[in-house]
Scaffold this motif. Structure first.
Motif, PDB file in Angstrom:
ATOM      1  N   GLU A 115       0.814  -1.207   0.000  1.00 31.90           N
ATOM      2  CA  GLU A 115       0.000   0.000   0.000  1.00 31.90           C
ATOM      3  C   GLU A 115       0.854   1.266   0.000  1.00 31.90           C
ATOM      4  O   GLU A 115       0.331   2.369  -0.007  1.00 31.90           O
ATOM      5  N   GLY A 116       2.165   1.132   0.002  1.00 34.59           N
ATOM      6  CA  GLY A 116       3.014   2.291   0.142  1.00 34.59           C
ATOM      7  C   GLY A 116       3.439   2.934  -1.154  1.00 34.59           C
ATOM      8  O   GLY A 116       3.677   4.130  -1.189  1.00 34.59           O
ATOM      9  N   SER A 117       3.531   2.172  -2.250  1.00 39.92           N
ATOM     10  CA  SER A 117       4.084   2.789  -3.431  1.00 39.92           C
ATOM     11  C   SER A 117       3.597   2.126  -4.692  1.00 39.92           C
ATOM     12  O   SER A 117       2.465   2.320  -5.085  1.00 39.92           O
ATOM     13  N   LEU A 118       4.428   1.275  -5.325  1.00 41.57           N
ATOM     14  CA  LEU A 118       4.098   0.816  -6.669  1.00 41.57           C
ATOM     15  C   LEU A 118       2.827  -0.010  -6.728  1.00 41.57           C
ATOM     16  O   LEU A 118       2.001   0.190  -7.619  1.00 41.57           O
ATOM     17  N   ALA A 119       2.654  -0.955  -5.826  1.00 45.41           N
ATOM     18  CA  ALA A 119       1.437  -1.767  -5.860  1.00 45.41           C
ATOM     19  C   ALA A 119       0.202  -0.910  -5.603  1.00 45.41           C
ATOM     20  O   ALA A 119      -0.889  -1.233  -6.072  1.00 45.41           O
ATOM     21  N   GLY A 120       0.390   0.196  -4.869  1.00 49.40           N
ATOM     22  CA  GLY A 120      -0.717   1.119  -4.673  1.00 49.40           C
ATOM     23  C   GLY A 120      -0.947   2.023  -5.865  1.00 49.40           C
ATOM     24  O   GLY A 120      -2.087   2.346  -6.199  1.00 49.40           O
ATOM     25  N   TYR A 121       0.136   2.430  -6.535  1.00 47.75           N
ATOM     26  CA  TYR A 121       0.012   3.324  -7.675  1.00 47.75           C
ATOM     27  C   TYR A 121      -0.408   2.613  -8.958  1.00 47.75           C
ATOM     28  O   TYR A 121      -1.038   3.224  -9.826  1.00 47.75           O
ATOM     29  N   ALA A 122      -0.052   1.351  -9.121  1.00 48.95           N
ATOM     30  CA  ALA A 122      -0.353   0.658 -10.373  1.00 48.95           C
ATOM     31  C   ALA A 122      -1.841   0.732 -10.735  1.00 48.95           C
ATOM     32  O   ALA A 122      -2.183   1.074 -11.870  1.00 48.95           O
ATOM     33  N   PRO A 123      -2.771   0.425  -9.814  1.00 50.86           N
ATOM     34  CA  PRO A 123      -4.186   0.536 -10.194  1.00 50.86           C
ATOM     35  C   PRO A 123      -4.636   1.976 -10.410  1.00 50.86           C
ATOM     36  O   PRO A 123      -5.560   2.223 -11.195  1.00 50.86           O
ATOM     37  N   VAL A 124      -4.001   2.923  -9.755  1.00 54.26           N
ATOM     38  CA  VAL A 124      -4.322   4.333  -9.982  1.00 54.26           C
ATOM     39  C   VAL A 124      -3.934   4.726 -11.402  1.00 54.26           C
ATOM     40  O   VAL A 124      -4.716   5.346 -12.148  1.00 54.26           O
ATOM     41  N   TYR A 125      -2.719   4.373 -11.803  1.00 52.78           N
ATOM     42  CA  TYR A 125      -2.268   4.704 -13.155  1.00 52.78           C
ATOM     43  C   TYR A 125      -3.114   3.996 -14.213  1.00 52.78           C
ATOM     44  O   TYR A 125      -3.471   4.585 -15.239  1.00 52.78           O
ATOM     45  N   ALA A 126      -3.427   2.716 -13.982  1.00 50.30           N
ATOM     46  CA  ALA A 126      -4.238   1.976 -14.956  1.00 50.30           C
ATOM     47  C   ALA A 126      -5.619   2.612 -15.098  1.00 50.30           C
ATOM     48  O   ALA A 126      -6.143   2.744 -16.215  1.00 50.30           O
ATOM     49  N   HIS A 127      -6.216   3.013 -13.990  1.00 48.04           N
ATOM     50  CA  HIS A 127      -7.533   3.634 -14.034  1.00 48.04           C
ATOM     51  C   HIS A 127      -7.461   4.986 -14.748  1.00 48.04           C
ATOM     52  O   HIS A 127      -8.336   5.314 -15.565  1.00 48.04           O
ATOM     53  N   ALA A 128      -6.416   5.756 -14.469  1.00 45.72           N
ATOM     54  CA  ALA A 128      -6.266   7.057 -15.118  1.00 45.72           C
ATOM     55  C   ALA A 128      -6.128   6.902 -16.623  1.00 45.72           C
ATOM     56  O   ALA A 128      -6.721   7.669 -17.397  1.00 45.72           O
ATOM     57  N   ARG A 129      -5.366   5.920 -17.063  1.00 47.55           N
ATOM     58  CA  ARG A 129      -5.192   5.712 -18.506  1.00 47.55           C
ATOM     59  C   ARG A 129      -6.528   5.381 -19.175  1.00 47.55           C
ATOM     60  O   ARG A 129      -6.790   5.791 -20.301  1.00 47.55           O
ATOM     61  N   ALA A 130      -7.385   4.650 -18.459  1.00 47.75           N
ATOM     62  CA  ALA A 130      -8.691   4.308 -19.014  1.00 47.75           C
ATOM     63  C   ALA A 130      -9.613   5.520 -19.108  1.00 47.75           C
ATOM     64  O   ALA A 130     -10.573   5.518 -19.891  1.00 47.75           O
ATOM     65  N   LEU A 131      -9.323   6.559 -18.328  1.00 50.46           N
ATOM     66  CA  LEU A 131     -10.177   7.747 -18.304  1.00 50.46           C
ATOM     67  C   LEU A 131      -9.737   8.831 -19.276  1.00 50.46           C
ATOM     68  O   LEU A 131     -10.469   9.801 -19.500  1.00 50.46           O
ATOM     69  N   ILE A 132      -8.551   8.696 -19.849  1.00 47.38           N
ATOM     70  CA  ILE A 132      -8.005   9.737 -20.703  1.00 47.38           C
ATOM     71  C   ILE A 132      -8.532   9.591 -22.127  1.00 47.38           C
ATOM     72  O   ILE A 132      -8.468   8.509 -22.721  1.00 47.38           O
ATOM     73  N   ASP A 133      -9.027  10.690 -22.668  1.00 48.41           N
ATOM     74  CA  ASP A 133      -9.477  10.689 -24.056  1.00 48.41           C
ATOM     75  C   ASP A 133      -8.289  10.563 -25.002  1.00 48.41           C
ATOM     76  O   ASP A 133      -7.160  10.924 -24.647  1.00 48.41           O
ATOM     77  N   PRO A 134      -8.511  10.088 -26.229  1.00 50.65           N
ATOM     78  CA  PRO A 134      -7.433  10.102 -27.222  1.00 50.65           C
ATOM     79  C   PRO A 134      -6.956  11.532 -27.463  1.00 50.65           C
ATOM     80  O   PRO A 134      -7.708  12.494 -27.308  1.00 50.65           O
ATOM     81  N   GLY A 135      -5.710  11.660 -27.851  1.00 50.29           N
ATOM     82  CA  GLY A 135      -5.170  12.976 -28.143  1.00 50.29           C
ATOM     83  C   GLY A 135      -4.074  13.370 -27.179  1.00 50.29           C
ATOM     84  O   GLY A 135      -3.470  12.526 -26.518  1.00 50.29           O
ATOM     85  N   SER A 136      -3.824  14.664 -27.076  1.00 49.80           N
ATOM     86  CA  SER A 136      -2.713  15.163 -26.275  1.00 49.80           C
ATOM     87  C   SER A 136      -3.071  15.190 -24.792  1.00 49.80           C
ATOM     88  O   SER A 136      -4.235  15.310 -24.409  1.00 49.80           O
ATOM     89  N   MET A 137      -2.013  15.098 -23.955  1.00 47.76           N
ATOM     90  CA  MET A 137      -2.207  15.064 -22.507  1.00 47.76           C
ATOM     91  C   MET A 137      -1.144  15.901 -21.828  1.00 47.76           C
ATOM     92  O   MET A 137       0.028  15.862 -22.186  1.00 47.76           O
ATOM     93  N   LEU A 138      -1.558  16.658 -20.818  1.00 52.70           N
ATOM     94  CA  LEU A 138      -0.654  17.370 -19.931  1.00 52.70           C
ATOM     95  C   LEU A 138      -0.802  16.794 -18.534  1.00 52.70           C
ATOM     96  O   LEU A 138      -1.925  16.672 -18.027  1.00 52.70           O
ATOM     97  N   GLU A 139       0.321  16.427 -17.908  1.00 50.70           N
ATOM     98  CA  GLU A 139       0.299  16.019 -16.507  1.00 50.70           C
ATOM     99  C   GLU A 139       0.900  17.131 -15.666  1.00 50.70           C
ATOM    100  O   GLU A 139       2.020  17.580 -15.915  1.00 50.70           O
ATOM    101  N   LEU A 140       0.165  17.565 -14.658  1.00 53.00           N
ATOM    102  CA  LEU A 140       0.645  18.577 -13.723  1.00 53.00           C
ATOM    103  C   LEU A 140       1.219  17.895 -12.485  1.00 53.00           C
ATOM    104  O   LEU A 140       0.700  16.879 -12.021  1.00 53.00           O
ATOM    105  N   GLY A 141       2.283  18.476 -11.943  1.00 53.26           N
ATOM    106  CA  GLY A 141       2.911  17.891 -10.764  1.00 53.26           C
ATOM    107  C   GLY A 141       3.403  16.487 -11.029  1.00 53.26           C
ATOM    108  O   GLY A 141       3.213  15.591 -10.212  1.00 53.26           O
ATOM    109  N   SER A 142       4.062  16.293 -12.155  1.00 49.54           N
ATOM    110  CA  SER A 142       4.421  14.936 -12.581  1.00 49.54           C
ATOM    111  C   SER A 142       5.511  14.308 -11.742  1.00 49.54           C
ATOM    112  O   SER A 142       5.695  13.094 -11.774  1.00 49.54           O
TER     113      SER A 142
END
Length: 300
Positions: free
Chosen positions: A134-161
């Motif tokens: 729950e501290g890092s990668l295993a916690g972030y992996a589902p967050v990143y996967a979910h975010a990728r599913a929510l992003i529309d096609p096209g260009s993307m800006l990440e803030l506070g990367s």
């Protein structure tokens, strides 16, 4: 020496490969520690008037972003050490001492991290990382996967990367710009990305003041950024995201009972807090839970 006069962390500072030193920490790989040093499963450490000294002998396969969880679990959560600046300097020292030169060390760190975020180990961490689920990668992996599913096609800006892991994950199949306030972090990402055969643009800026015209990106993303900012600054970031996004804004925050100081968190969020931001936005919106809270804004 006080923290106020310390120079910014330089992740690409030259090193003798076995030791990293700045005004606050000394990190040594494979060295000896005095008998009076505190010892954990992974580290030996002690402090004198000016520095915290840390000795480690971590293998190359453990040089990834779960170092954050390792430091938090063994040194900061028990109260041995405190402060986000000290935390970041120790982590930098561990990474830099893991390879003969800093850029090779960070390439190792990034490569291991991205492999774990995209491979089966992200969902089922090995025994060596199990305590950090729950501290890092295993916690972030589902967050990143979910975010990728929510992003529309096209260009993307990440803030506070920050390290830019999410931007790198997305760079293989879209036009990505990563941004952060810390120049040396952005410089590191800019230099490591080509070594990973990935292309992205970078911008050094405050997330509330991005030097780009309105509606410059199809999607604007802030993953686990707002918990690092006071409420007024966070609200300004959300408004800036709306200015920059042609289509969609994606925001993710952790749910915590108390802000995790070691990670630089200064506030907590609930679903109600996200809903309040949504109502104030004037856009179509949804709030939902998935390994934390999510606010999705779509331009009317």
């Amino acid at each position: 020496m006080t923290l106020a006069v310390l120079p910014p962390i330089d992740p690409l500072a030259s090193s003798d490969s076995d030791a990293y030193r700045d005004g606050l920490v000394e990190v040594v790989r494979g060295g000896s520690a005095p008998a009076a040093a505190h010892r954990t499963r992974s580290f030996a450490f002690w402090a004198d008037d000016d520095q915290v000294h840390l000795v480690h002998d971590l293998p190359a396969e453990l040089i990834d972003n779960d170092l954050a969880g390792l430091l938090a679990t063994e040194l900061f959560a028990p109260g041995w050490l405190e402060g986000s600046d000290l935390f970041e300097r120790l982590m930098t020292g561990i990474v830099i001492t893991s390879a003969p030169d800093p850029l090779s060390a960070w390439t190792l760190f990034y490569g291991n991290t991205l492999d774990r975020l995209t491979g089966p180990v992200a969902a089922d961490p090995p025994e060596a990382h199990a305590a950090l689920a729950e501290g890092s990668l295993a916690g972030y992996a589902p967050v990143y996967a979910h975010a990728r599913a929510l992003i529309d096609p096209g260009s993307m800006l990440e803030l506070g990367s920050c390290f830019g892991f999410f931007s790198l994950l997305c760079a293989a199949d879209r036009d990505v710009t990563a941004s952060d306030l810390t120049p040396n972090t952005v410089r590191l990402l800019t230099q490591v990305a080509p070594r990973l055969a990935l292309r992205l643009s970078t911008v050094i800026c405050d997330a509330a003041r991005v030097p780009r015209p309105g509606a410059s990106f199809d999607t604007v993303v802030a993953l686990h950024l707002l918990e690092h900012l006071p409420p007024e600054h966070g609200l300004a970031v959300v408004r800036e995201m709306q200015r920059l996004a042609r289509r969609r804004v994606v925001i993710a925050v952790p749910y915590e009972d108390e802000p995790t100081a070691a990670y630089g968190h200064v506030r907590t969020f609930s679903a109600g807090d996200l809903t309040e931001l949504a109502h104030d936005s004037g856009w179509w919106w949804q709030v939902h839970d998935h390994h934390g809270g999510w606010l999705i804004l779509d331009r009317p």
